[in-house]
Design a protein around this motif. Structure first.
Motif, PDB file in Angstrom:
ATOM      1  N   ALA A 159       0.834  -1.206   0.000  1.00  0.00           N
ATOM      2  CA  ALA A 159       0.000   0.000   0.000  1.00  0.00           C
ATOM      3  C   ALA A 159       0.868   1.256   0.000  1.00  0.00           C
ATOM      4  O   ALA A 159       0.604   2.207  -0.744  1.00  0.00           O
ATOM      5  CB  ALA A 159      -0.939  -0.011   1.202  1.00  0.00           C
ATOM      6  N   ASP A 160       1.905   1.249   0.816  1.00  0.00           N
ATOM      7  CA  ASP A 160       2.780   2.418   0.868  1.00  0.00           C
ATOM      8  C   ASP A 160       3.527   2.598  -0.451  1.00  0.00           C
ATOM      9  O   ASP A 160       3.669   3.708  -0.954  1.00  0.00           O
ATOM     10  CB  ASP A 160       3.791   2.263   2.020  1.00  0.00           C
ATOM     11  CG  ASP A 160       3.155   2.525   3.366  1.00  0.00           C
ATOM     12  OD1 ASP A 160       2.016   3.048   3.388  1.00  0.00           O
ATOM     13  OD2 ASP A 160       3.770   2.196   4.385  1.00  0.00           O
ATOM     14  N   ASP A 183       1.155   3.805  -2.943  1.00  0.00           N
ATOM     15  CA  ASP A 183       0.405   4.938  -2.432  1.00  0.00           C
ATOM     16  C   ASP A 183      -1.103   4.759  -2.607  1.00  0.00           C
ATOM     17  O   ASP A 183      -1.786   5.623  -3.185  1.00  0.00           O
ATOM     18  CB  ASP A 183       0.876   6.231  -3.116  1.00  0.00           C
ATOM     19  CG  ASP A 183       0.418   7.457  -2.343  1.00  0.00           C
ATOM     20  OD1 ASP A 183       0.403   7.412  -1.107  1.00  0.00           O
ATOM     21  OD2 ASP A 183       0.056   8.461  -2.989  1.00  0.00           O
ATOM     22  N   VAL A 184      -1.585   3.658  -2.168  1.00  0.00           N
ATOM     23  CA  VAL A 184      -3.022   3.395  -2.172  1.00  0.00           C
ATOM     24  C   VAL A 184      -3.430   2.911  -0.790  1.00  0.00           C
ATOM     25  O   VAL A 184      -2.582   2.536   0.025  1.00  0.00           O
ATOM     26  CB  VAL A 184      -3.403   2.314  -3.214  1.00  0.00           C
ATOM     27  CG1 VAL A 184      -3.067   2.782  -4.618  1.00  0.00           C
ATOM     28  CG2 VAL A 184      -2.735   0.992  -2.895  1.00  0.00           C
ATOM     29  N   SER A 185      -4.722   2.930  -0.544  1.00  0.00           N
ATOM     30  CA  SER A 185      -5.202   2.401   0.729  1.00  0.00           C
ATOM     31  C   SER A 185      -5.178   0.880   0.679  1.00  0.00           C
ATOM     32  O   SER A 185      -5.174   0.275  -0.401  1.00  0.00           O
ATOM     33  CB  SER A 185      -6.625   2.880   0.987  1.00  0.00           C
ATOM     34  OG  SER A 185      -7.507   2.293   0.057  1.00  0.00           O
ATOM     35  N   ILE A 186      -5.172   0.299   1.838  1.00  0.00           N
ATOM     36  CA  ILE A 186      -5.204  -1.160   1.890  1.00  0.00           C
ATOM     37  C   ILE A 186      -6.540  -1.671   1.376  1.00  0.00           C
ATOM     38  O   ILE A 186      -6.608  -2.699   0.700  1.00  0.00           O
ATOM     39  CB  ILE A 186      -4.903  -1.643   3.314  1.00  0.00           C
ATOM     40  CG1 ILE A 186      -3.443  -1.305   3.643  1.00  0.00           C
ATOM     41  CG2 ILE A 186      -5.140  -3.143   3.443  1.00  0.00           C
ATOM     42  CD1 ILE A 186      -3.004  -1.703   5.003  1.00  0.00           C
TER      43      ILE A 186
END
Lengths: 68, 68
Positions: free
Chosen positions: A47-48, A51-54
DNA sequence: TTAAAATATACCGATTTGGGATATTTTTTA
DNA sequence: TAAAAAATATCCCAAATCGGTATATTTTAA
């Protein structure tokens, strides 16, 4: 999970992703094919990195629950 | 993760949560203390049970990335 | 302050994992 | 198109992790 699509969007190979995240190429392959299940910390790494949400990573944006 | 707080908010014991989710009480304890890492499917069970996002469950709401 | 309820920990067999090696598939290029 | 290179998938195995039972410890309530 959306791992494969995210990686392709970014235009990188499993090997590059693996190196960037300090993992193995075959592990990436297994997560993408669903052969193995990513744990807590691995999900956070992905996710990091992208750069997205889980929740997005796990294709759960249809039930957002944004406030919580 | 926020498991313990969510459970306490709901006012239920580890045992009840375990039974509801078809797990063991000691597993719940281990997830709460961080001794063991919940995998993909276990995270989804918790999020669905408490009706929260996985990002909230994992205390990642500070970097929301709502659209993705 | 005891009894009961709730939570944490020890142990252990079973399952899952990561990593190296290698096979297979896909892409590139000559 | 054929060969080479790159990318991806799979095999094997030792190591790590897991779930379950039992039990110890801690917390709660009478």
């Amino acid at each position: 999970m959306r791992l494969r699509n995210l990686r392709k969007e970014k235009g990188i190979s499993q090997l590059k992703l693996a190196i960037d995240l300090n993992m193995n190429q075959n592990s990436i392959s297994r997560y993408e094919t669903g052969e193995r299940q990513a744990d807590y910390t691995t999900l956070i790494k992905f996710a990091d990195y992208f750069d997205v949400s889980i929740d997005y990573l796990l294709e759960r944006t249809d039930n957002p629950k944004i406030n919580r």
